[in-house]
Design a protein around this motif. Structure first.
Motif: not given
Length: 205
Positions: A132-147, A150-160
């Motif tokens: 993949a182009d990016a890996i969004v690992n919740t242990s690096a975010l400090g929050v986990a799905k379904p928080d 996580v979704y906002a940070l993932a969208a930001d990571r891909v710039g979409v």
């Protein structure tokens, strides 16, 4: 690949891209009841701390050993079971890998996983470090799905924008949360679900 009707794919890992085998033989060989490892490893508070980065993967596994030893009266059995489990390699769904590989270069692809700090190592062990182009690992975010963060940070990571993201997960609660975040969510059961979603013809559910 024809350009899909989405601006980015956000894809779960466990239960979608990789599938873990049962531990029955490992537990029996160690002298533990079948299901003993999962009964400790994947219940709060241990798993919650591991997938939000409050403990490292190594600390999580050490805590599992301690809990198993206390529950079943044998440190040796607990250590053997956790060591065997830690060495297991999951089955990779190569049909999903092929879909992700074809998609990359057309739109961004990110893996979004409730995972421990060992995720990068685990993906490298099965040849998926660059899937993949990016890996969004919740242990690096400090929050986990379904928080929702996580979704906002993932969208930001891909710039979409979230509204242009397709989110695929085998856990229905995570899909529901993605839809609440404005994404198109697909509940994964087989690779066919992902293939249909990429054409915009899948049904929600």
């Amino acid at each position: 690949m024809t350009e899909p009707p989405f601006g980015a794919l956000l894809c779960d890992i466990d239960g979608v891209l990789r599938h873990w085998p049962p531990l029955d033989e490992i537990e029996r060989a160690a002298g533990l009841p079948v299901g003993a490892v999962a009964a400790v490893a994947f219940t709060p508070p241990l798993i919650d701390a591991a997938i939000t980065g409050r403990t490292t993967d190594a600390e999580w596994r050490a805590a599992i050993v301690a809990e198993l030893a206390a529950a079943h009266g044998s440190a040796d059995a607990a250590e053997a079971a956790v060591a065997g489990w830690s060495a297991v390699l999951p089955r990779v769904d190569h049909e999903v890998v092929a879909l992700l590989t074809a998609l990359r270069g057309v739109i961004p692809v990110a893996l979004v996983s409730n995972a421990t700090t060992r995720l990068d190592e685990d993906l490298a062990r099965i040849g998926l470090a660059d899937v993949a182009d990016a890996i969004v690992n919740t242990s690096a975010l400090g929050v986990a799905k379904p928080d929702p963060r996580v979704y906002a940070l993932a969208a930001d990571r891909v710039g979409v924008p979230a509204a242009r993201c397709l989110f695929v997960d085998d856990t229905e609660a995570n899909v529901v949360a993605a839809r609440a975040a404005g994404m198109t969510g697909v509940h994964f059961r087989t690779a066919a679900d992902l293939r249909l979603a990429l054409t915009g013809t899948s049904q929600p559910g």
